[in-house]
Write an enzyme that holds these catalytic residues in place. Structure first.
Site, PDB file in Angstrom:
ATOM      1  N   GLY A   3      -4.782  -8.825 -37.970  1.00 42.67           N
ATOM      2  CA  GLY A   3      -5.748  -8.011 -38.711  1.00 42.67           C
ATOM      3  C   GLY A   3      -7.069  -7.904 -37.956  1.00 42.67           C
TER       4      GLY A   3
ATOM      5  CD  GLN B  63      -1.685  -3.280 -38.164  1.00 41.56           C
ATOM      6  OE1 GLN B  63      -2.265  -2.849 -37.180  1.00 41.56           O
ATOM      7  NE2 GLN B  63      -1.997  -2.918 -39.394  1.00 41.56           N
ATOM      8  CB  VAL B  64       0.477 -10.317 -36.995  1.00 39.10           C
ATOM      9  CG1 VAL B  64       0.529 -11.708 -37.617  1.00 39.10           C
ATOM     10  CG2 VAL B  64       1.862  -9.667 -37.040  1.00 39.10           C
TER      11      VAL B  64
ATOM     12  CD1 TRP C 104      -3.649   4.458  -8.300  1.00 40.30           C
ATOM     13  CD2 TRP C 104      -5.248   3.298  -9.332  1.00 40.30           C
ATOM     14  NE1 TRP C 104      -4.427   5.344  -8.994  1.00 40.30           N
ATOM     15  CE2 TRP C 104      -5.414   4.667  -9.635  1.00 40.30           C
ATOM     16  CE3 TRP C 104      -6.145   2.375  -9.875  1.00 40.30           C
ATOM     17  CZ2 TRP C 104      -6.439   5.128 -10.462  1.00 40.30           C
ATOM     18  CZ3 TRP C 104      -7.169   2.843 -10.694  1.00 40.30           C
ATOM     19  CH2 TRP C 104      -7.295   4.198 -10.980  1.00 40.30           C
TER      20      TRP C 104
ATOM     21  CD  GLU D  45       6.212  -3.414  -8.924  1.00 43.03           C
ATOM     22  OE1 GLU D  45       5.695  -4.509  -8.757  1.00 43.03           O
ATOM     23  OE2 GLU D  45       7.401  -3.171  -8.634  1.00 43.03           O
ATOM     24  N   GLY D  46       5.666   2.333 -10.888  1.00 42.54           N
ATOM     25  CA  GLY D  46       6.393   3.499 -11.369  1.00 42.54           C
ATOM     26  C   GLY D  46       6.191   3.628 -12.863  1.00 42.54           C
TER      27      GLY D  46
ATOM     28  CB  CYS E  25      -0.920  -0.002   1.208  1.00 44.51           C
ATOM     29  SG  CYS E  25      -2.051  -1.381   1.235  1.00 44.51           S
TER      30      CYS E  25
ATOM     31  N   PRO F  77      -4.615   8.633  -3.776  1.00 37.84           N
ATOM     32  CG  PRO F  77      -6.852   8.765  -3.088  1.00 37.84           C
ATOM     33  CD  PRO F  77      -5.495   8.304  -2.639  1.00 37.84           C
TER      34      PRO F  77
ATOM     35  CD  GLN G 120      11.261  -8.417 -47.712  1.00 37.35           C
ATOM     36  OE1 GLN G 120      11.103  -7.236 -48.024  1.00 37.35           O
ATOM     37  NE2 GLN G 120      12.369  -9.068 -47.964  1.00 37.35           N
TER      38      GLN G 120
END
Ligand code: CAA
Length: 379
Positions: free
Chosen positions: A338, A335-336, A155, A362-363, A123, A127, A278
């Site tokens: 589609g 993207q591959v 969070w 974690e930052g 913790c 906020p 390609q």
């Protein structure tokens, strides 16, 4: 320099790989869609020794280093990063005790997690204080031998499911980082109340919440280190756990590559498998080289931590580079695929949603760049 894993490391890697492929991957979509918490699955990782890996052997842990933790996490994340975040959160929550706990505190709190299946939360964020840890507002007021905590954390991973919370509070808001103090608090302490569960874009199997502290009374025996050491305990914790976020990112990116290669061999366009083109090959090649670079940065930073070297810069390299690479790899995987990649019928849209969180928690990756730049200027 030796790039080969030893037999013990290979065995851990194999155990985690088998578990991820047989037990995590088949249920990942279910937990993603339902947002249910995978408690039973997490319990199995405890039975197999794949959780609480930071706990030293003398307190019942498996006695491995961050490097071995990274090997395990990469495999588990291939199955589902949301589920793996819940698993890793135990190490994040326990690390302040490993870093700063007294012998008695280690025996009690680390030991309780290896004797029984327990979940742990870290913790820190609030906020109004996410990136700016020194600005945290949750107040710890001294009352006799106790401290009384008031305020709100947000969070918080495992926030509604944890048995143990490591909590960072301030004893004097105007003192910034010098006022921060760290505590261990049990879930059943009166006044500790988990709040609303966040409805997240990705990593939906992990439980993320607000946690309220309303006059939570904590004995001095549960304070970690000295009163003014909390900020450094938090930073030392994150130096040790950020390589693990790098490993998580490698796992997601590796899954994106595996799915993309398989699809590129199957899916046909213009009469040929799309892997013949390609335009697709270059995306696969970029994924593969970025994964390898991310893995090396991750393992190198873990190796430094395990040798007791200060790894702030290298841990930030690993966290930042690997999570940015995972974001690119998962976006390219969509993207591959589609149009198919944009649907929930295929696994890659989940990978892309899951990857985004890693550039934030974690930052943020902007904070990682700040850590790197400050270390460079110090040098
Ligand atoms: N190790 C030891 N000491 C350190 C340190 C480190 N890595 N980093 C800083 N310090 C020391 C400094 O030397 C300085 O010490 P002195 O008082 O002796 O001079 C002191 O701490 C203050 O340091 P800074 O001046 O650098 O502090 P700052 O206020 O400028 O902030 C920061 C530094 C890097 C921005 C820090 O606030 C930070 O890391 N922010 C990000 C927070 C973060 O990662 N949050 C993630 C929450 S966890 C989460 O997301 C988990 C989850 O549930 C999944």
């Amino acid at each position: 320099m030796e790039f080969e894993l030893n037999d013990e490391q290979l065995a851990l890697q194999q155990t985690a790989r088998r578990f991820a492929r047989e037990q995590i991957a088949p249920v990942a979509a279910h937990y993603d869609q339902s947002g249910e918490f995978p408690r039973e699955l997490l319990k199995k990782t405890w039975e197999l020794g794949l959780i609480n890996t930071c706990v030293p052997a003398e307190y019942g842990g498996i006695g491995v280093g961050i490097l071995e933790s990274c090997l395990i996490i990469e495999e588990l994340a291939w199955g589902c990063s949301g589920i793996t975040t819940s698993i890793m959160c135990n190490d994040l929550g326990l690390m302040p005790i490993v870093v700063a706990g007294s012998e008695d505190q280690k025996k009690e709190w680390l030991g309780s997690c290896t004797d029984d299946f327990k979940l742990v939360s870290f913790c820190l964020s609030e906020p109004e204080a996410g990136s700016d840890v020194a600005g945290l507002q949750l107040l710890a007021e001294k009352d006799g031998d106790d401290y009384v905590l008031n305020g709100t954390k947000c969070w918080i991973t495992n926030g509604g499911e944890a048995d143990i919370y490591t909590v960072f509070a301030t004893m004097d808001r105007s003192s910034r980082h010098k006022g921060v103090c760290a505590f261990v608090v049990a879930r059943d302490t009166p006044g500790l109340e988990p709040g609303k569960k966040e409805d997240k874009m990705g990593q939906r199997a992990s439980d993320t919440r607000v946690v309220h502290f309303d006059n939570v009374r904590v004995p001095a025996s549960q304070r970690l280190g000295e009163e003014s050491q909390g900020f450094k305990i938090a930073m030392q914790t994150l130096d040790r756990t950020r390589p693990c976020i790098g490993a998580l990112a490698v796992g997601i990116a590796d899954r994106a590559l595996d799915e993309s290669v398989a699809y590129a061999k199957e899916r046909k366009a213009f009469g040929f498998p799309i892997g013949n083109f390609q335009a697709v090959q270059f995306m696969l090649a970029d994924m593969a080289k970025d994964i390898e670079a991310s893995r090396l940065l991750t393992l190198q930073s873990a190796w430094m931590v395990d040798r007791g070297l200060r790894a702030s810069k290298n841990s930030a390299f690993a966290k930042c580079f690997a999570t940015d690479a995972a974001m690119r790899a998962t976006t390219d995987a969509v993207q591959v695929f589609g149009g198919n990649g944009y649907t929930k019928d295929y696994p890659v849209e989940k990978l892309m949603r899951d990857a985004k969180l890693m550039q934030i928690y974690e930052g943020t990756n902007q904070i990682q760049r700040l850590v790197i730049a400050r270390e460079l200027l110090k040098e």
